[in-house]
Structure formats: structure tokens, C-alpha cells
Design a protein around this motif. Structure first.
Motif, PDB file in Angstrom:
ATOM      1  N   PRO A 146      -5.981 -71.953  50.203  1.00  0.00           N
ATOM      2  CA  PRO A 146      -4.792 -72.610  50.757  1.00  0.00           C
ATOM      3  C   PRO A 146      -3.784 -72.928  49.662  1.00  0.00           C
ATOM      4  N   VAL A 147      -2.513 -72.907  50.035  1.00  0.00           N
ATOM      5  CA  VAL A 147      -1.448 -73.241  49.098  1.00  0.00           C
ATOM      6  C   VAL A 147      -1.602 -74.696  48.672  1.00  0.00           C
ATOM      7  N   VAL A 148      -1.423 -74.927  47.401  1.00  0.00           N
ATOM      8  CA  VAL A 148      -1.495 -76.291  46.867  1.00  0.00           C
ATOM      9  C   VAL A 148      -0.088 -76.883  46.883  1.00  0.00           C
ATOM     10  N   PHE A 149       0.096 -77.980  47.601  1.00  0.00           N
ATOM     11  CA  PHE A 149       1.401 -78.615  47.724  1.00  0.00           C
ATOM     12  C   PHE A 149       1.563 -79.687  46.643  1.00  0.00           C
ATOM     13  N   PRO A 150       2.697 -79.712  45.967  1.00  0.00           N
ATOM     14  CA  PRO A 150       2.921 -80.747  44.955  1.00  0.00           C
ATOM     15  C   PRO A 150       2.890 -82.142  45.577  1.00  0.00           C
ATOM     16  N   ASP A 151       2.324 -83.102  44.849  1.00  0.00           N
ATOM     17  CA  ASP A 151       2.222 -84.477  45.344  1.00  0.00           C
ATOM     18  C   ASP A 151       3.384 -85.345  44.885  1.00  0.00           C
ATOM     19  N   ASP A 152       4.105 -84.910  43.895  1.00  0.00           N
ATOM     20  CA  ASP A 152       5.260 -85.670  43.416  1.00  0.00           C
ATOM     21  C   ASP A 152       6.490 -85.279  44.235  1.00  0.00           C
ATOM     22  N   TRP A 153       7.290 -86.263  44.629  1.00  0.00           N
ATOM     23  CA  TRP A 153       8.445 -85.997  45.492  1.00  0.00           C
ATOM     24  C   TRP A 153       9.445 -85.041  44.844  1.00  0.00           C
ATOM     25  N   THR A 154       9.781 -85.282  43.598  1.00  0.00           N
ATOM     26  CA  THR A 154      10.756 -84.423  42.918  1.00  0.00           C
ATOM     27  C   THR A 154      10.218 -83.010  42.759  1.00  0.00           C
ATOM     28  N   GLN A 155       8.970 -82.904  42.365  1.00  0.00           N
ATOM     29  CA  GLN A 155       8.367 -81.576  42.217  1.00  0.00           C
ATOM     30  C   GLN A 155       8.245 -80.871  43.569  1.00  0.00           C
ATOM     31  N   ALA A 205       7.683 -88.014  52.403  1.00  0.00           N
ATOM     32  CA  ALA A 205       9.014 -88.487  52.799  1.00  0.00           C
ATOM     33  C   ALA A 205       9.015 -89.973  53.171  1.00  0.00           C
ATOM     34  N   LYS A 206       7.906 -90.470  53.700  1.00  0.00           N
ATOM     35  CA  LYS A 206       7.770 -91.882  54.068  1.00  0.00           C
ATOM     36  C   LYS A 206       8.943 -92.400  54.919  1.00  0.00           C
ATOM     37  N   PRO A 207       9.274 -91.741  56.024  1.00  0.00           N
ATOM     38  CA  PRO A 207      10.413 -92.207  56.831  1.00  0.00           C
ATOM     39  C   PRO A 207      10.065 -93.489  57.587  1.00  0.00           C
ATOM     40  N   GLY A 208      11.111 -94.281  57.848  1.00  0.00           N
ATOM     41  CA  GLY A 208      10.886 -95.462  58.671  1.00  0.00           C
ATOM     42  C   GLY A 208      10.600 -95.074  60.113  1.00  0.00           C
ATOM     43  N   ARG A 209      11.373 -94.167  60.672  1.00  0.00           N
ATOM     44  CA  ARG A 209      11.189 -93.634  62.012  1.00  0.00           C
ATOM     45  C   ARG A 209      11.442 -92.129  61.982  1.00  0.00           C
ATOM     46  N   LEU A 210      11.058 -91.491  63.072  1.00  0.00           N
ATOM     47  CA  LEU A 210      11.115 -90.030  63.101  1.00  0.00           C
ATOM     48  C   LEU A 210      11.764 -89.570  64.408  1.00  0.00           C
ATOM     49  N   LEU A 211      12.782 -88.729  64.268  1.00  0.00           N
ATOM     50  CA  LEU A 211      13.412 -88.103  65.423  1.00  0.00           C
ATOM     51  C   LEU A 211      13.015 -86.627  65.430  1.00  0.00           C
TER      52      LEU A 211
END
Length: 264
Positions: free
Chosen positions: A80-89, A194-200
Motif C-alpha cells: 500500500p502507498v505510504v501517506f505522509p503524516d506531516d501536513w506540509t509534507q 485536515a482536522k476540520p470542525g465540520r464537514l460538508l
């Protein structure tokens, strides 16, 4: 016997034998008068051998496409593809990574806009045709309608994190199988970072993937998306492009959007 033809018959018989090589009635050694004598040269004295067949000319090689191909070596299955854990990366990988799920359908990527921890995240499955052409999500008339919908709940795009799950549009606006499985993994990783407050959730495809329900069944309901040990409030609406084509569905979108105004 006798008669006028007897002498002629005898003469004819003698002539036939003479032509056949018989020049004497008797001889001391038997002779095959009808067999041709060997030629008077050295080659004739050698025993006769069976003539050899002429060598066949070499055939031209077949074109590469018609030549038998060696069986390919077994290719080691990729993990599986490894996704970066840092937001900027993660954002940089999203923009440039060769292994980003959902980036394989078009050379031009339509990237997210906004900041981590935004009070509202707008999420759709993939860019629409106009978005892919313009390089921005919710472009054109559909984008203007979305801005009006946000204004109705006291928001602007500048307040939101705007993203699509896939950064390019699949052929026919559909994907399944292994591609869909990788996008599902990417969905939850993206939401966690992303840690959104709410999601649309915008459009039937992303509603099905994120909320495991059909868009009509989500009308007027506050959905709760399990994320990283907690729950994110979400509502679902049809894509603005669909609302433009079918204005009767705007009422259903408003029934869901107004849930965000509760408790304000």
C-alpha cells in the motif's frame, strides 16, 4: 510361306535390329545391346551417389511483434502507498507525488485550497469537467451557486478548506476495484490530517464513500463521521452542477445546510 511382302517384312525386321545395335546374330559374350555404354571419362568411372538437396535459403526473422516472447518474470506486488503524516509534507506529496491515488487520470491536478483545522471542510469525490479544465474546484456557474449556499449559512470559501478526494477526474466520473480501495484509505488519512470542525459532503459519490449512505437518504440529517477516535458533524448536499441542472433538488440541499445553523 511366301508372297510379295515377305522380302519387305524381312528387310524391315533386319532394319529394326540394326537400329537397336544388333550387328551380329551370335557372339561369344552376352551383351545388353539396349543399355547405353558409360561415358568415356573419369567421372563416369566413379560410383554413382544420390545427389544432395540444395540448401534452403535462410528465412528473414519475424518482426519483433510476431516473435515469441519470453514469459515475463513475476513482478513483486507493491505494498500500500505510504501517506505522509506531516501536513506540509502531505500537501507537497498531494501536489507532486507519483503514487498519489486518484492522480492517474489526468496530467493536471486540481489541488486543495485552505488551511488545516478550518471550521468547515468542503469535500467532493473528484473534480468536475469544468474544474479539471480550469484547475480549480467548483469553478464557473457551479462555483457561484456554491458561494451563495455558503453565504446562506454565514460562510465564505475563504473560511473553508476546499478539497476533492481525487485530484483528477476518472473517465466517466466513476472508479471501482483497487483504485476505489486506495481512495478510501486516502479519505480517512486526509480527514485525520485536515482536522476540520465540520464537514460538508458535496455529491453522491463522496456521501456514499464517507457516510456509507445514499444522498437522498441523507437529506435533512446531521451525519456523524467517525474520525480518529472522535466524531465530526457532517451534512450532505448534491453537487452545485447537479442543482443547476435540476433546480427542484435545491430544497433538499437547503434542508441539510440549515442544520449547520443550529446552536449558533
Amino acid at each position: 510361306m511366301g508372297g510379295p511382302n515377305t522380302a519387305l517384312l524381312a528387310q524391315s525386321t533386319c532394319d529394326w535390329w540394326s537400329l537397336a545395335g544388333v550387328d551380329a546374330l551370335v557372339g561369344e559374350e552376352p551383351a545388353g545391346w539396349l543399355i547405353l555404354p558409360p561415358a568415356n571419362d573419369a567421372a563416369a568411372s566413379k560410383p554413382k551417389t544420390r545427389p544432395s538437396l540444395a540448401a534452403e535459403p535462410e528465412l528473414a526473422p519475424l518482426p519483433p511483434a510476431l516473435q515469441r516472447q519470453e514469459a515475463p518474470h513475476a513482478v513483486e506486488a507493491k505494498g500500500p502507498v505510504v501517506f505522509p503524516d506531516d501536513w506540509t509534507q502531505f500537501q507537497q506529496w498531494f501536489a507532486e507525488g507519483a503514487d498519489v491515488p486518484g492522480s492517474q487520470w489526468d496530467a493536471r491536478r486540481v489541488l486543495p485550497v485552505g488551511d488545516v483545522g478550518a471550521p468547515l471542510m468542503l469535500l467532493t469525490a473528484w473534480p468536475e469537467i469544468d474544474d479539471q479544465r480550469d484547475g480549480a474546484l467548483f469553478s464557473g456557474a457551479a462555483g457561484k451557486l456554491l458561494d451563495a449556499m455558503l453565504q446562506a449559512i454565514g460562510r465564505t470559501r475563504g473560511d473553508c478548506y476546499v478539497a476533492s478526494l481525487a485530484v483528477t477526474r476518472p473517465a466517466g466520473g466513476r472508479c471501482d476495484g483497487e483504485e476505489a480501495a486506495e481512495l478510501d484509505r486516502l479519505l480517512w488519512h486526509h480527514l485525520r490530517l485536515a482536522k476540520p470542525g465540520r464537514l460538508l459532503l458535496i455529491g453522491g459519490d463522496i456521501v456514499r464513500m464517507a457516510a456509507s449512505t445514499a444522498l437522498p437518504d441523507a437529506r435533512g440529517k446531521l451525519l456523524y463521521i467517525n474520525q480518529d477516535g472522535g466524531k465530526v458533524e457532517a451534512v450532505a448536499v448534491a453537487h452545485p452542477a447537479m442543482l443547476l441542472a435540476r433546480p427542484a433538488q435545491k430544497a433538499a440541499a437547503w434542508d441539510s445546510l440549515k442544520l449547520f445553523n443550529r446552536g449558533r
